[in-house]
Design an enzyme around this catalytic site. Structure first.
Site, PDB file in Angstrom:
ATOM      1  N   GLN A  80      -9.640  27.643  37.417  1.00 46.08           N
ATOM      2  CA  GLN A  80     -10.790  26.759  37.510  1.00 46.08           C
ATOM      3  C   GLN A  80     -10.901  25.859  36.278  1.00 46.08           C
ATOM      4  OE1 GLN A  80     -13.686  29.913  38.017  1.00 46.08           O
ATOM      5  NE2 GLN A  80     -13.907  29.413  40.186  1.00 46.08           N
TER       6      GLN A  80
ATOM      7  N   THR B 266     -15.961  30.098  33.381  1.00 45.11           N
ATOM      8  CA  THR B 266     -15.424  30.115  34.742  1.00 45.11           C
ATOM      9  C   THR B 266     -14.828  31.496  34.956  1.00 45.11           C
ATOM     10  OG1 THR B 266     -13.294  29.200  34.032  1.00 45.11           O
ATOM     11  CG2 THR B 266     -14.907  27.644  34.901  1.00 45.11           C
ATOM     12  N   SER B 267     -14.696  31.851  36.224  1.00 49.97           N
ATOM     13  CA  SER B 267     -14.209  33.187  36.557  1.00 49.97           C
ATOM     14  C   SER B 267     -12.712  33.328  36.383  1.00 49.97           C
ATOM     15  CB  SER B 267     -14.577  33.535  37.999  1.00 49.97           C
ATOM     16  OG  SER B 267     -15.969  33.535  38.142  1.00 49.97           O
ATOM     17  N   THR B 268     -11.972  32.259  36.640  1.00 46.15           N
ATOM     18  CA  THR B 268     -10.516  32.360  36.586  1.00 46.15           C
ATOM     19  C   THR B 268      -9.923  31.209  35.792  1.00 46.15           C
ATOM     20  OG1 THR B 268     -10.190  31.051  38.582  1.00 46.15           O
ATOM     21  CG2 THR B 268     -10.451  33.429  38.878  1.00 46.15           C
TER      22      THR B 268
END
Length: 185
Positions: A13, A8-10
């Site tokens: 999430q 996930t990007s962050t």
């Protein structure tokens, strides 16, 4: 061997990240590489998964956008996997690169994903330009510049740049810029 890759990007999430890991586990992945990092950042766990994979293995991801950021990037990943005799499975698309149809679908879908990302970025740029022209978009407030006097005072007390950054909740680079900025006359 099935090798899973979850991303996930962050850190926010978390639910999506856990869902990916759960799905990869359910599919029977023997080893799962996981990271929470932007697709454009250095992805050490993706590199580790590609390095770990051996001939006959399959790299499994739940979605294409969890793996590649562009058609070019996807091509490089596929090239690496093919050279090692490793196939790629993208679960939500039902695509498996061990088949000719799967390889074709990966190329087509990668192109569509890249096109959609470029369209999204173009719409974002247009929205920002419109907001700027209406005076509604001013950008991020320069927090570190506002703390320049505080930064210099703490430096004079002998605190390190890292300690100053931590104390003021700003980056070390911002502390460095504030300390090396030319003095106003």
């Amino acid at each position: 061997m099935l090798i899973g890759y979850a991303r996930t990007s962050t850190l926010e999430q978390e639910a999506g990240f856990e869902a990916q890991v759960r799905e990869l586990t359910t599919l029977g992945c023997d080893r799962i590489f996981r990271e929470q990092v932007s697709s454009v950042a250095h992805r050490a766990q993706l590199e580790a998964a590609l390095e770990f994979a051996r001939q006959g293995d399959t790299l499994v991801v739940t979605k294409l956008d969890r793996l590649a950021r562009s058609v070019v990037h996807m091509g490089k990943i596929l090239e690496t996997l093919e050279a090692k005799g490793v196939s790629l499975r993208i679960v939500d698309m039902g695509v498996d690169s061990s088949t000719p149809t799967g390889r074709l679908m990966l190329n087509v879908l990668g192109g569509v994903a890249q096109f959609e990302r470029e369209m999204m970025l173009e719409r974002q740029r247009e929205g920002i330009a419109k907001a700027k022209s209406e005076g509604a978009y001013k950008g991020r407030k320069p927090t570190a510049r506002a703390k320049a006097d505080e930064i210099k005072a703490l430096a004079e007390q002998g605190l390190s740049m890292g300690a100053i950054a931590a104390k003021l909740g700003i980056g070390k680079g911002s502390v460095h810029r504030a300390l090396s900025a030319p003095k106003a006359a």
